[in-house]
Design a protein around this motif. Structure first.
Motif, PDB file in Angstrom:
ATOM      1  N   ALA A 116      52.314 -23.586 -10.127  1.00 15.91           N
ATOM      2  CA  ALA A 116      52.920 -22.555 -10.961  1.00 15.91           C
ATOM      3  C   ALA A 116      53.264 -21.314 -10.142  1.00 15.91           C
ATOM      4  N   ALA A 117      54.406 -20.716 -10.448  1.00 14.92           N
ATOM      5  CA  ALA A 117      54.807 -19.456  -9.812  1.00 14.92           C
ATOM      6  C   ALA A 117      54.127 -18.299 -10.537  1.00 14.92           C
ATOM      7  N   VAL A 118      53.722 -17.285  -9.784  1.00 16.90           N
ATOM      8  CA  VAL A 118      53.048 -16.122 -10.364  1.00 16.90           C
ATOM      9  C   VAL A 118      53.563 -14.844  -9.714  1.00 16.90           C
ATOM     10  N   ASN A 119      53.541 -13.759 -10.480  1.00 14.17           N
ATOM     11  CA  ASN A 119      53.910 -12.443  -9.961  1.00 14.17           C
ATOM     12  C   ASN A 119      52.712 -11.815  -9.262  1.00 14.17           C
ATOM     13  N   LEU A 120      52.952 -11.248  -8.077  1.00 17.56           N
ATOM     14  CA  LEU A 120      51.870 -10.672  -7.285  1.00 17.56           C
ATOM     15  C   LEU A 120      52.143  -9.210  -6.952  1.00 17.56           C
ATOM     16  N   GLU A 121      51.087  -8.409  -7.009  1.00 14.04           N
ATOM     17  CA  GLU A 121      51.177  -6.999  -6.620  1.00 14.04           C
ATOM     18  C   GLU A 121      49.842  -6.548  -6.050  1.00 14.04           C
ATOM     19  N   ARG A 122      49.893  -5.895  -4.896  1.00 15.81           N
ATOM     20  CA  ARG A 122      48.688  -5.291  -4.341  1.00 15.81           C
ATOM     21  C   ARG A 122      48.377  -3.984  -5.083  1.00 15.81           C
ATOM     22  N   ALA A 123      47.109  -3.575  -5.035  1.00 12.84           N
ATOM     23  CA  ALA A 123      46.730  -2.303  -5.640  1.00 12.84           C
ATOM     24  C   ALA A 123      47.486  -1.167  -4.964  1.00 12.84           C
ATOM     25  N   MET A 124      47.831  -0.157  -5.744  1.00 14.24           N
ATOM     26  CA  MET A 124      48.615   0.953  -5.223  1.00 14.24           C
ATOM     27  C   MET A 124      47.765   1.847  -4.322  1.00 14.24           C
ATOM     28  N   PRO A 125      48.229   2.164  -3.101  1.00 12.44           N
ATOM     29  CA  PRO A 125      47.485   3.104  -2.254  1.00 12.44           C
ATOM     30  C   PRO A 125      47.543   4.505  -2.844  1.00 12.44           C
ATOM     31  N   ALA A 126      46.552   5.329  -2.537  1.00 10.73           N
ATOM     32  CA  ALA A 126      46.468   6.668  -3.121  1.00 10.73           C
ATOM     33  C   ALA A 126      47.704   7.505  -2.835  1.00 10.73           C
ATOM     34  N   GLY A 127      48.318   7.295  -1.677  1.00 12.65           N
ATOM     35  CA  GLY A 127      49.494   8.095  -1.329  1.00 12.65           C
ATOM     36  C   GLY A 127      50.793   7.357  -1.545  1.00 12.65           C
ATOM     37  N   GLY A 128      50.756   6.258  -2.327  1.00 11.63           N
ATOM     38  CA  GLY A 128      51.940   5.423  -2.514  1.00 11.63           C
ATOM     39  C   GLY A 128      52.883   5.965  -3.569  1.00 11.63           C
ATOM     40  N   ARG A 129      54.093   5.403  -3.581  1.00  7.90           N
ATOM     41  CA  ARG A 129      55.096   5.781  -4.563  1.00  7.90           C
ATOM     42  C   ARG A 129      54.761   5.135  -5.906  1.00  7.90           C
ATOM     43  N   PHE A 130      54.834   5.939  -6.974  1.00  6.36           N
ATOM     44  CA  PHE A 130      54.500   5.460  -8.310  1.00  6.36           C
ATOM     45  C   PHE A 130      55.782   4.981  -8.982  1.00  6.36           C
ATOM     46  N   GLY A 131      56.110   3.695  -8.779  1.00  7.28           N
ATOM     47  CA  GLY A 131      57.394   3.207  -9.229  1.00  7.28           C
ATOM     48  C   GLY A 131      57.459   2.756 -10.675  1.00  7.28           C
ATOM     49  N   GLY A 132      56.339   2.336 -11.264  1.00  8.81           N
ATOM     50  CA  GLY A 132      56.364   1.835 -12.634  1.00  8.81           C
ATOM     51  C   GLY A 132      55.612   2.756 -13.576  1.00  8.81           C
TER      52      GLY A 132
END
Length: 208
Positions: free
Chosen positions: A79-95
């Protein structure tokens, strides 16, 4: 914490059923490029802890509570799955603020494609409808999306999302069919507001 901006589509390469749990191995070269033991990775919107790493794949343990509340209960090898790493503290908040704590599952009711976007209608549990509002945020299988419409048909609550071609091609949402089950996480801010305001609303109703 996550933002619902999917980084890559991974593939479940193995599933092992355990006593009231399951162990999944997922291939995801991008999300494992800097992953370490104990890191969090969202798999179809479910926050899971890396317990093993091996050549572009990671292994996670999923407890019975998570299986009960999410579509991972039915996920199988391939099965295909969506993957995302945890956001770093200084990362861009895109969602938007995504915890990776799935509230429940929804069912795809209809898919209406057009030249430049596709509208997907999803039925949701009645217990979640108060947290879903038009133009609000919702996470569907780990993807941060804007609710384009809400309604009720034959006593069944639903909401709609409008997806651009990039979202369809870069996430698993482009492969959905009528009747498919998806993970839902509502906006956590709405739940906190309800919790805080609840006693005040009750006092007002009682004339206190």
């Amino acid at each position: 914490m996550f933002t619902g901006i999917v980084e890559e589509r991974g593939t479940i390469v193995a599933r092992e059923d355990l006593a009231e749990a399951a162990r999944f191995t997922v291939r995801g070269p991008l999300v494992t490029s800097d992953a370490k033991f104990g890191d969090s990775i969202a798999v179809n919107g479910v926050c899971l802890t890396v317990v093993e790493l091996d050549d572009g794949a990671f292994t996670v343990d999923v407890m019975a509570e998570t299986l009960r509340r999410s579509s991972l209960s039915d996920a199988q090898s391939g099965a295909a799955v969506n993957l995302e790493r945890a956001m770093p503290a200084g990362g861009r908040f895109g969602g938007h603020i995504v915890q990776g704590h799935v509230d429940g599952v929804g069912t795809v009711v209809s898919i209406a494609p057009s030249e430049n976007w596709t509208v997907i209608r999803i039925a949701l549990p009645q217990t979640l409808r108060r947290y879903v509002v038009e133009k609000g945020s919702i996470t569907v299988d780990g993807v941060s999306l804007t609710v384009s419409s809400v309604g009720v048909d034959d006593g069944r609550d639903w909401f709609e999302i409008s997806l651009i071609p990039t979202t369809l091609s870069e996430t698993t949402l482009g492969s959905l069919s009528d009747g498919d089950i998806v993970n839902l996480e509502t906006d956590v801010i709405a739940k906190y507001v309800e919790r805080i305001a609840g006693p005040h609303a009750a006092n007002s109703a009682e004339g206190k």
